[in-house]
Scaffold this motif. Sequence first.
Motif, PDB file in Angstrom:
ATOM      1  N   HIS A   1       0.818  -1.208   0.000  1.00 60.39           N
ATOM      2  CA  HIS A   1       0.000   0.000   0.000  1.00 60.39           C
ATOM      3  C   HIS A   1       0.857   1.265   0.000  1.00 60.39           C
ATOM      4  CE1 HIS A   1      -4.030  -1.529   0.233  1.00 60.39           C
ATOM      5  NE2 HIS A   1      -3.766  -2.275   1.279  1.00 60.39           N
ATOM      6  N   LEU A   2       2.157   1.104   0.183  1.00 59.36           N
ATOM      7  CA  LEU A   2       3.036   2.272   0.302  1.00 59.36           C
ATOM      8  C   LEU A   2       3.004   3.179  -0.932  1.00 59.36           C
ATOM      9  CD1 LEU A   2       4.989   3.622   2.241  1.00 59.36           C
ATOM     10  CD2 LEU A   2       6.850   2.283   1.234  1.00 59.36           C
ATOM     11  N   PRO A   3       3.033   2.641  -2.171  1.00 60.96           N
ATOM     12  CA  PRO A   3       2.977   3.535  -3.339  1.00 60.96           C
ATOM     13  C   PRO A   3       1.730   4.419  -3.360  1.00 60.96           C
ATOM     14  CG  PRO A   3       3.695   1.362  -4.012  1.00 60.96           C
ATOM     15  CD  PRO A   3       3.261   1.242  -2.591  1.00 60.96           C
ATOM     16  N   SER A   4       0.561   3.839  -3.053  1.00 59.03           N
ATOM     17  CA  SER A   4      -0.661   4.649  -3.040  1.00 59.03           C
ATOM     18  C   SER A   4      -0.615   5.674  -1.923  1.00 59.03           C
ATOM     19  CB  SER A   4      -1.893   3.754  -2.902  1.00 59.03           C
ATOM     20  OG  SER A   4      -1.852   3.019  -1.692  1.00 59.03           O
TER      21      SER A   4
ATOM     22  N   THR B   1      -8.546 -11.229  13.985  1.00 59.31           N
ATOM     23  CA  THR B   1      -7.523 -11.550  14.989  1.00 59.31           C
ATOM     24  C   THR B   1      -6.122 -11.636  14.385  1.00 59.31           C
ATOM     25  OG1 THR B   1      -7.949 -13.937  14.717  1.00 59.31           O
ATOM     26  CG2 THR B   1      -9.157 -12.780  16.463  1.00 59.31           C
ATOM     27  N   SER B   2      -6.029 -11.797  13.071  1.00 59.49           N
ATOM     28  CA  SER B   2      -4.714 -11.836  12.426  1.00 59.49           C
ATOM     29  C   SER B   2      -4.287 -10.486  11.868  1.00 59.49           C
ATOM     30  CB  SER B   2      -4.713 -12.872  11.291  1.00 59.49           C
ATOM     31  OG  SER B   2      -4.945 -14.166  11.798  1.00 59.49           O
ATOM     32  N   GLY B   3      -5.149  -9.480  11.965  1.00 56.45           N
ATOM     33  CA  GLY B   3      -4.788  -8.139  11.533  1.00 56.45           C
ATOM     34  C   GLY B   3      -5.087  -7.827  10.087  1.00 56.45           C
ATOM     35  N   HIS B   4      -5.686  -8.782   9.351  1.00 59.50           N
ATOM     36  CA  HIS B   4      -5.952  -8.538   7.932  1.00 59.50           C
ATOM     37  C   HIS B   4      -6.924  -7.382   7.731  1.00 59.50           C
ATOM     38  CE1 HIS B   4      -5.265 -13.161   7.678  1.00 59.50           C
ATOM     39  NE2 HIS B   4      -4.133 -12.503   7.822  1.00 59.50           N
ATOM     40  N   SER B   5      -7.937  -7.302   8.588  1.00 62.49           N
ATOM     41  CA  SER B   5      -8.990  -6.303   8.405  1.00 62.49           C
ATOM     42  C   SER B   5      -8.474  -4.892   8.644  1.00 62.49           C
ATOM     43  CB  SER B   5     -10.169  -6.593   9.340  1.00 62.49           C
ATOM     44  OG  SER B   5     -10.714  -7.857   9.058  1.00 62.49           O
ATOM     45  N   TRP B   6      -7.753  -4.692   9.749  1.00 61.39           N
ATOM     46  CA  TRP B   6      -7.308  -3.325  10.044  1.00 61.39           C
ATOM     47  C   TRP B   6      -6.262  -2.850   9.050  1.00 61.39           C
ATOM     48  CZ3 TRP B   6      -2.276  -2.190  10.874  1.00 61.39           C
ATOM     49  CH2 TRP B   6      -1.433  -3.160  11.411  1.00 61.39           C
ATOM     50  N   SER B   7      -5.398  -3.760   8.589  1.00 58.57           N
ATOM     51  CA  SER B   7      -4.379  -3.325   7.630  1.00 58.57           C
ATOM     52  C   SER B   7      -5.006  -2.972   6.290  1.00 58.57           C
ATOM     53  CB  SER B   7      -3.320  -4.415   7.452  1.00 58.57           C
ATOM     54  OG  SER B   7      -3.879  -5.586   6.880  1.00 58.57           O
ATOM     55  N   GLY B   8      -5.987  -3.763   5.854  1.00 56.68           N
ATOM     56  CA  GLY B   8      -6.670  -3.451   4.610  1.00 56.68           C
ATOM     57  C   GLY B   8      -7.446  -2.148   4.697  1.00 56.68           C
ATOM     58  N   THR B   9      -8.088  -1.914   5.851  1.00 58.21           N
ATOM     59  CA  THR B   9      -8.833  -0.676   6.042  1.00 58.21           C
ATOM     60  C   THR B   9      -7.898   0.525   6.043  1.00 58.21           C
ATOM     61  OG1 THR B   9     -10.544  -1.812   7.317  1.00 58.21           O
ATOM     62  CG2 THR B   9     -10.364   0.572   7.607  1.00 58.21           C
ATOM     63  N   LEU B  10      -6.745   0.380   6.674  1.00 56.15           N
ATOM     64  CA  LEU B  10      -5.780   1.472   6.732  1.00 56.15           C
ATOM     65  C   LEU B  10      -5.265   1.809   5.326  1.00 56.15           C
ATOM     66  CD1 LEU B  10      -4.916   2.973   9.266  1.00 56.15           C
ATOM     67  CD2 LEU B  10      -2.814   1.628   9.291  1.00 56.15           C
ATOM     68  N   GLY B  11      -4.951   0.769   4.551  1.00 59.29           N
ATOM     69  CA  GLY B  11      -4.506   1.000   3.180  1.00 59.29           C
ATOM     70  C   GLY B  11      -5.576   1.677   2.348  1.00 59.29           C
ATOM     71  N   TRP B  12      -6.826   1.234   2.513  1.00 50.20           N
ATOM     72  CA  TRP B  12      -7.938   1.846   1.777  1.00 50.20           C
ATOM     73  C   TRP B  12      -8.118   3.309   2.180  1.00 50.20           C
ATOM     74  CZ3 TRP B  12     -12.351   3.766   4.197  1.00 50.20           C
ATOM     75  CH2 TRP B  12     -13.371   4.195   3.349  1.00 50.20           C
ATOM     76  N   TRP B  13      -8.024   3.593   3.471  1.00 49.79           N
ATOM     77  CA  TRP B  13      -8.262   4.946   3.986  1.00 49.79           C
ATOM     78  C   TRP B  13      -7.250   5.938   3.411  1.00 49.79           C
ATOM     79  CZ3 TRP B  13     -12.090   6.872   7.189  1.00 49.79           C
ATOM     80  CH2 TRP B  13     -11.884   8.150   7.697  1.00 49.79           C
ATOM     81  N   TYR B  14      -5.967   5.575   3.465  1.00 49.67           N
ATOM     82  CA  TYR B  14      -4.940   6.514   3.029  1.00 49.67           C
ATOM     83  C   TYR B  14      -4.842   6.614   1.508  1.00 49.67           C
ATOM     84  CZ  TYR B  14      -3.238   7.353   7.729  1.00 49.67           C
ATOM     85  OH  TYR B  14      -3.142   7.747   9.036  1.00 49.67           O
ATOM     86  N   ALA B  15      -5.538   5.744   0.795  1.00 51.84           N
ATOM     87  CA  ALA B  15      -5.550   5.841  -0.668  1.00 51.84           C
ATOM     88  C   ALA B  15      -6.704   6.698  -1.175  1.00 51.84           C
ATOM     89  CB  ALA B  15      -5.642   4.447  -1.282  1.00 51.84           C
ATOM     90  N   ILE B  16      -7.541   7.226  -0.271  1.00 51.77           N
ATOM     91  CA  ILE B  16      -8.711   8.002  -0.691  1.00 51.77           C
ATOM     92  C   ILE B  16      -8.336   9.211  -1.551  1.00 51.77           C
ATOM     93  CG2 ILE B  16     -10.554   9.508   0.168  1.00 51.77           C
ATOM     94  CD1 ILE B  16     -11.039   7.492   2.384  1.00 51.77           C
ATOM     95  N   PRO B  17      -7.327  10.046  -1.183  1.00 56.42           N
ATOM     96  CA  PRO B  17      -6.982  11.182  -2.059  1.00 56.42           C
ATOM     97  C   PRO B  17      -6.591  10.750  -3.467  1.00 56.42           C
ATOM     98  CG  PRO B  17      -5.989  11.475   0.101  1.00 56.42           C
ATOM     99  CD  PRO B  17      -6.542  10.090   0.069  1.00 56.42           C
ATOM    100  N   GLY B  18      -5.837   9.659  -3.576  1.00 56.15           N
ATOM    101  CA  GLY B  18      -5.455   9.168  -4.893  1.00 56.15           C
ATOM    102  C   GLY B  18      -6.660   8.718  -5.704  1.00 56.15           C
TER     103      GLY B  18
END
Length: 317
Positions: free
Chosen positions: A41-44, A173-190
Amino acid sequence: MDETTAPPDDLEYRNPPGTRVTYRARQRRTDHTVWLGLALHLPSFVISFALVLTAAVFLDVLLGVPVWLPTGLWAASGALAFHRPTERLIARHLLHLHRPLPAELATLATVWREVTARAGVDGGRYELWVEDGDGLNALAAAGHIVAVTKRALRDLPTSQLGAVLAHELGHHTSGHSWSGTLGWWYAIPGRCAWRVLSRLKPRLRHAARGASLTALTIVVVLTGYAAFATLRVTYGLPLLLLAVPCLAAAVSRRAELRADAHAARLGFGHSLALTLRERLAELSAAQGPAARSRPGARLLSHHPDLGTRLEHLEKFL
């Protein structure tokens, strides 16, 4: 492990008063798919940061707003994705979910208590939602959202519904949901910038038709030269961005298999396998034997095919 009495019954799907449940000392963890997903998610994130920074510079020039203020607010805004009221807005207006009706909650809460008790997880930390969908599906989103489709709630036996919920709990419990949500959130301007460009595309085409051949040639040459100079200075690293969608899809497929394994370890392996087989038979009947996804589509799919999931479940059965 610490043994405690279940918390007060302030939500309808908490464990009943007096029930003793052993909760794990660590309710959540992260696996390698989380860190790989965040890295992809870093590039976005960089693109969005550049857009926010550009807007902040304009605000500074026009209104005298310090550049650090909008950029700092944007950087800190990721916490809103895990803010309960914001999560509920996301659930209702973006994911189009609704709260379970009393009859739905009676079934859903009972199965959820069983799943979370087996996992040693406080089920009251999560919020149960329902999607008006015709598929046998469920989802885990943000930090606390767990949802199932109306059809899954209506048609699946409780053992299979438990398997589906255990799979989604594994994402949380494995963190998949929060990491995906975080990536989605910070990609909103793009994404917003891309939508603006998409809407401007017809106008740009119209302007290009009216431009002279010489002007178009100059634009193409300058654009090509800028791209070549960028690749030369960065040693071709931007070309790696072309592989990001495929890598992100591969990481997502791996996360799905790990969530399946989580459900199987909780004792829902047979029920999950039965659900997948029924879904596979349903798709085969609807699409026919010749309806196979193309290699390119499978490469970009964020979910493994049902056959692959069944194959990985075999070792748990």
